[in-house]
Design a protein around this motif. Structure first.
Motif, PDB file in Angstrom:
ATOM      1  N   PHE A  69       0.880  -1.224  -0.025  1.00 32.99           N
ATOM      2  CA  PHE A  69      -0.024  -0.056   0.045  1.00 32.99           C
ATOM      3  C   PHE A  69       0.680   1.161  -0.120  1.00 32.99           C
ATOM      4  O   PHE A  69       1.754   1.098   0.921  1.00 32.99           O
ATOM      5  CB  PHE A  69      -1.045  -0.054   1.161  1.00 32.99           C
ATOM      6  CG  PHE A  69      -1.795   1.144   1.364  1.00 32.99           C
ATOM      7  CD1 PHE A  69      -2.848   1.230   0.265  1.00 32.99           C
ATOM      8  CD2 PHE A  69      -1.618   2.051   2.138  1.00 32.99           C
ATOM      9  CE1 PHE A  69      -3.699   2.284   0.501  1.00 32.99           C
ATOM     10  CE2 PHE A  69      -2.549   3.202   2.436  1.00 32.99           C
ATOM     11  CZ  PHE A  69      -3.503   3.273   1.453  1.00 32.99           C
ATOM     12  N   GLY A  71      -0.578   4.587  -0.174  1.00 33.22           N
ATOM     13  CA  GLY A  71      -1.689   5.767  -0.260  1.00 33.22           C
ATOM     14  C   GLY A  71      -1.137   7.103   0.418  1.00 33.22           C
ATOM     15  O   GLY A  71      -1.595   8.080   0.298  1.00 33.22           O
ATOM     16  N   TYR A  72      -0.125   6.841   1.112  1.00 26.28           N
ATOM     17  CA  TYR A  72       0.758   8.130   1.750  1.00 26.28           C
ATOM     18  C   TYR A  72       1.780   8.536   1.307  1.00 26.28           C
ATOM     19  O   TYR A  72       2.690   9.084   1.899  1.00 26.28           O
ATOM     20  CB  TYR A  72       0.563   7.944   3.252  1.00 26.28           C
ATOM     21  CG  TYR A  72      -0.628   7.626   3.941  1.00 26.28           C
ATOM     22  CD1 TYR A  72      -1.555   8.979   4.216  1.00 26.28           C
ATOM     23  CD2 TYR A  72      -1.214   6.443   4.137  1.00 26.28           C
ATOM     24  CE1 TYR A  72      -2.806   8.723   4.839  1.00 26.28           C
ATOM     25  CE2 TYR A  72      -2.472   6.440   4.784  1.00 26.28           C
ATOM     26  CZ  TYR A  72      -3.313   7.393   5.047  1.00 26.28           C
ATOM     27  OH  TYR A  72      -4.501   7.517   5.416  1.00 26.28           O
TER      28      TYR A  72
END
Length: 159
Positions: A69, A71-72
């Motif tokens: 992931f 996402g940031y």
């Protein structure tokens, strides 16, 4: 992990485990919803760190790879060089450079990525929302949330 052999380092993430083999390859097992276990193609790795939903690894040439992931922006480590150690955690990644400086990418909601001014660091660790570094003189630095006193390390001397 019972059939893993030749492992020289392990790291436990959120519902998954990563193992580094002596030949520089990496294994991962467990929850892989975000692709955090997609480390099979990695080669020439010298250190790994399993985060919450992403995994980071240091290559023998000092570059860094990351999967999972993003996402940031916690996997945006492709331009890092001369790295000797990484620490992956919830939503950010920290890297220690061979010259003792520290890099961080990802979520900085609690100031945990405010490490650009750190120098003379020999080891880093990443918590959920704080980062800690050991200095060459044995003192400890911390950045990020201190809501439970986790950054109260100013008086520590690890010599």
């Amino acid at each position: 992990v019972g059939n893993w052999t030749g492992i020289i380092q392990v790291s436990a993430g959120n519902y998954y485990t990563v193992g580094l083999c002596s030949n520089g390859t990496v294994f991962a097992t467990g929850y892989n919803f975000y692709g955090q276990c997609n480390v099979k193609p990695w080669r020439s790795i010298i250190q790994v760190s399993a985060g919450y939903t992403h995994t980071a690894g240091v290559c023998s040439n000092g570059t860094v790879v990351a999967v999972g992931f993003n996402g940031y922006g916690q996997c945006d480590v492709g331009n890092w060089t001369a790295i000797t150690q990484v620490a992956a955690t919830g939503w950010y990644t920290v890297g220690l450079s061979s010259n003792g400086t520290v890099f961080a990418v990802g979520s900085n909601l609690a100031g945990q990525c405010n490490v650009k001014t750190w120098m003379n660091i020999t080891q880093v660790a990443a918590g959920n929302d704080h980062t800690v570094g050991v200095m060459t003189d044995g003192r400890v630095r911390a950045a990020g949330s201190n809501k439970d006193g986790q950054c109260n390390v100013g008086s520590w001397d690890l010599k």
